[in-house]
Enzyme design. Structure first.
Site, short mmCIF file in Angstrom:
data_model
loop_
_atom_site.label_atom_id
_atom_site.label_comp_id
_atom_site.label_asym_id
_atom_site.label_seq_id
_atom_site.Cartn_x
_atom_site.Cartn_y
_atom_site.Cartn_z
N TYR B 91 16.67 -20.76 22.56
CA TYR B 91 17.09 -19.27 22.22
C TYR B 91 18.32 -18.30 22.72
CZ TYR B 91 12.29 -19.34 20.86
OH TYR B 91 10.79 -19.43 20.63
N ASP B 150 6.41 -24.11 29.10
CA ASP B 150 7.75 -25.33 28.92
C ASP B 150 9.10 -25.19 28.99
OD1 ASP B 150 5.56 -25.61 26.16
OD2 ASP B 150 6.69 -24.57 26.66
N HIS B 413 17.38 -28.06 19.12
CA HIS B 413 17.00 -27.42 18.44
C HIS B 413 16.66 -25.47 18.12
CE1 HIS B 413 13.90 -27.56 22.06
NE2 HIS B 413 14.40 -26.59 21.48
N TYR B 496 9.01 -12.79 17.53
CA TYR B 496 9.09 -11.95 19.15
C TYR B 496 10.28 -12.66 20.20
CZ TYR B 496 8.06 -16.33 22.16
OH TYR B 496 8.29 -17.36 22.59
N ARG B 497 11.15 -13.28 19.39
CA ARG B 497 12.27 -13.71 20.46
C ARG B 497 12.86 -14.61 19.28
NH1 ARG B 497 9.69 -18.01 25.33
NH2 ARG B 497 12.22 -17.59 26.80
#
Lengths: 550, 550
Positions: B91, B150, B413, B496-497
């Site tokens: 993110y 996680d 990723h 959501y993110r």
């Protein structure tokens, strides 16, 4: 007619005509007999110049009408005051914080837009009351519960925005926390939807709170940053059963362990209802009785003089006499009834586990409650039990009502509601503070009280004052509340909610770093409501032109 | 060195000297080899001009130092980018959204300021990781759990602010919802405390969320409105035991009932852990495997050709063949493992009740799990089980790691994380969408996936893309994510993110009423950060001088 300050009669008349065009002539109220209905029925300013009065009221039926009202208000610089159903008695009712506001009464926007049984959620307009939603659910035999506050005629939206709460599982008891998604008309008349609602055609508006980016919902609670026109809530799936059990403890010192164990059990999700704590030995009384007693100076119910003397002694810190009296007479010092919602085969075992944990208190005894299965065949006979079963009622309005034991019914009441830690020490300390306050105020001796309300992680203790028809008494009582705010702040405790009369003072106590939080609220207010038209003064937030220097 | 846009080398040098005076020379980083560490390790722009880079980094050790940094940034109009520990891999990591920012690295502010066992709460600084807090609790043998995401090296504050979550009870799984109280340095360097923290000497900062007046905490999550310097959290009291059970359903159509019953049981608080759903028959795979497969085009594990053919047929809507194959071979179509935290005598009966409810699905079968008691004598051997017992780990970094079956380890990723309704229909629909997308993108056929994460009331489905060292592949994959955002928005689903690369696009899909929510965010931004110095562009919020017209 009371004009909004600074608005000319000509401008006001023009604005009223625009309001009439927007919502229809019959939904704009300007006659004194109509506007007077928006006064606070429990106003502590009755007959005084500070009494908060509206200039007019307007009742829109749609979001578009709300937007038009806000546009007109901006054009003519007319202050508005938005209410959902105006049932916020004891916390200001439907009266504006700033006299001269036009009340925006959202009662006609009372549509239940969606109820999902599978997702246990609802989307409602501000005019929907707990009664409305309860009936809607009951008629359709949906297996969901509404967590109701006392009393049940209030608005779901209004109650949640005011940080109100109820009596079932902690997850639902916090009404604002259990909301999911909002629609808001901003002070510039723009319409926003929050959370997933900002995504056109959203399928999860009532299923995920945050959406993406900053989560703004909180700033619309206890504030004047927008008019909430829709709000989603999570409901509690109807449990299969309910069970309760009572633990009794024998010693004064046991209060610490009792509250400690209770809190761990609730935080652990093992007991999941609102605990009822009391002290049979201290003759603990309800807040309602307290308020009535302060009003009419009713003598405490006749009890053994010896017991009363021992209580007085206990109040000074010497409670051994009271303890032995209790042991002789079989009256426990403390009791706590704890509650369980869940499967019928599970709830009694949750209680068994709780008993084990409470057994750490030497001499603790227990009484099992009865298993109740849902749906109920009929409502319980005791209305006091309604809230724990999600049934709205007006039972609480027996507070101070006329009765054989109370020849002088109250005009109303006002609460000093103080958030304290969930510890025995804090409960004892708040009682000492209340006792000192009662002495200072020359009020009758107060009995010991346990929290009126166990919030998720904290507790709320209440000092209730009557609102009378006597100006001098009201003045005196207002002064007492200011004093209590001060006394509590010194102990590190603040109030969670308060009537308009005390909002500046309560907010003033949250003064960390030279009131930096309030200044932050003000900077948001100035940015989004430059004309300061929306609910001036609500929770201490004044628009620039009305702001006093701190 | 990359200079902040619009800042002269002289001004930048002056600002750096001021930063050095504020925090000490050794905590200001300007050398390329140091500043490069703040790049996103999983950047999808590797080797491209859009790669987000910092101009420098500064690591304060105290709130006062953070305030000084913000003052200096305002003076020289230098954009800052605040990170907690910068572990937000997938993110955006520690890289700024806007190149040229000075990263404010809060890793040194890693104090655990308070842990209460009785109140199951904690107050921490942003540099405290899940590992830090877990060790602190373990050393003191406190009976509280941390709900961990996680992986476990991230910051509690950073994870909650980014709307991250974990794996225990729903009450704690939502990390932002489980927070209580904040301290924030505003973009004008003012310090505020929220909730009860605004009351000097408050005794309930971590016990009551709202304080009085508007509750502003939410606006500091996924935003650029302030730097959070302290944050409180509610912890989960250590349960006595854990139990789990698995339900198996035999028909494709059973998914609807399975998810419906599961959701009601979870909303009812009866199952209170994170469900694991899968489809043994569809050969459902993990997101990690999916990402790896997309990266290296690994053929699916060798399976009967007949089964593969039946799966292909099922994908077209004809799943009867697959169902009968499953029945012949004894492979259930669906499975759901549900979890229970609570007293040892209670949890097996909660499972019994769930079995009754799942029995509404014809042919459902069950497998009981084992009772686990706490504290554990030693950590479980299977690290995948750590999160459900509140133990932080780095297990997830096995995603795409080099192994005998994967000769081409991933560089990183990125996730497309889409919130969908908790229904079987939505799960089927999102798979159809993913399958269509995979065909459009020319990617290998995707297997059916069940939600990666059950949020409180919604579910999250993930499409994972590898980040490679090949610019063309990365470009293509970025384009795929933009396309998925579009496809999902058409269905009423939002993310959501998301990593910085997609924040404008994801926020852009939340466009209700001509992007009125984003405009509202912008009006707050302009009011509280007029120089636009704090984290420009984060979650689509750009300061005025960098804002594009919508």
């Amino acid at each position: 007619m009371y004009l909004p300050p600074g608005v000319t009669p000509t401008d006001f008349a023009a604005a009223i005509r625009h309001f009439e065009t927007a919502v229809g002539k019959e939904w704009v109220f300007t006659k004194d007999e109509d506007v007077d209905l928006y006064k606070d029925s429990f106003s502590p300013f009755l007959g005084e110049p500070e009494e908060r009065v509206a200039s007019a009221a307007v009742a829109p039926d749609s979001v578009e009408q709300v937007q038009q009202i806000v546009r007109i208000a901006n054009q003519y610089k007319i202050p508005l005051y938005a209410i959902s159903t105006g049932r916020n008695l004891g916390y200001g009712g439907s009266a504006p914080v700033y006299s001269g506001c036009v009340v925006v009464d959202l009662k006609r926007m009372n549509r239940i837009l969606e109820v999902s049984e599978d997702h246990a959620s609802v989307l409602v307009e501000p005019g929907v009351s707990y009664f409305d939603l309860y009936r809607h659910i009951k008629e359709r035999k949906l297996k969901v519960w509404v967590d109701v506050p006392d009393p049940g005629w209030g608005s779901l939206v209004g109650n949640a925005l005011d940080h109100g709460g109820g009596y079932t599982r902690p997850y639902f008891r916090n009404h604002f926390d259990a909301h999911c998604g909002m629609e808001v008309v901003l002070p510039n008349a723009e319409l926003i939807r929050t959370g997933m609602g900002a995504l056109p055609g959203s399928k999860t508006w009532q299923q995920y709170k945050f959406g993406v980016g900053p989560w703004v919902d909180g700033i619309f609670s206890q504030s004047n940053f927008g008019i909430v026109t829709k709000m989603g809530f999570w409901l509690m799936p109807q449990p299969e059963a309910y069970f309760s059990g009572t633990v009794y403890a024998q010693k004064h010192e046991d209060l610490h362990q009792l509250i400690r164990v209770l809190t761990i059990l609730e935080d652990g999700g093992i007991t999941n209802g609102m605990p009822d704590t009391s002290s049979p030995l201290l003759g603990i009384i309800s807040i309602a009785e307290q308020a009535r007693m302060l009003a009419v100076d009713t003598p405490q119910a006749a009890e053994e003089p010896q017991l009363l003397a021992l209580r007085d002694k206990a109040a000074t810190g010497d409670y051994t006499g009271l303890e032995s009296y209790g042991q002789r007479k079989g009256i426990p010092y403390w009791s706590a009834t704890i509650k369980f919602y869940g499967p019928a085969k599970v709830v009694p075992l949750q209680w068994e586990y709780c008993k084990e944990k409470f057994s750490a208190i030497a001499g603790a005894t227990f009484k099992d409650g009865e298993l109740v299965r849902f749906p109920l065949a009929s409502d319980p006979t005791d209305q006091a039990r309604f809230p724990e079963f999600g049934i709205p009622s007006l039972n609480n309005f027996s507070i101070g009502a006329e009765s054989s034991t109370n020849p002088q019914p109250l005009h109303g009441h006002m609460w000093f509601t103080c958030i304290i830690p969930r510890t025995g020490a804090a409960i004892i300390e708040v009682n000492q503070m209340f006792a000192a306050a009662a002495r200072e105020f020359g009020l009758p001796e107060l009995r010991f009280q346990l929290p009126a309300w166990y919030w998720q992680r904290s507790a709320i203790c209440i000092f209730g004052f009557p609102v009378t028809t006597d100006i001098e008494t009201n003045k005196k009582n207002r002064g007492h509340i200011f004093r209590l705010i001060e006394m509590a702040a010194k102990k590190g405790w603040g109030e969670y909610r308060t009537p308009p009369a005390y909002q500046d003072a309560v907010v003033g106590a949250y003064s960390f770093n030279n009131h930096s939080l309030l200044k932050f609220h003000e900077s948001i207010k100035d940015a989004i409501d430059p004309n300061g038209i929306l609910s001036p003064g609500r929770y201490g937030i004044w628009p620039k032109h009305l702001r006093k220097k701190i």
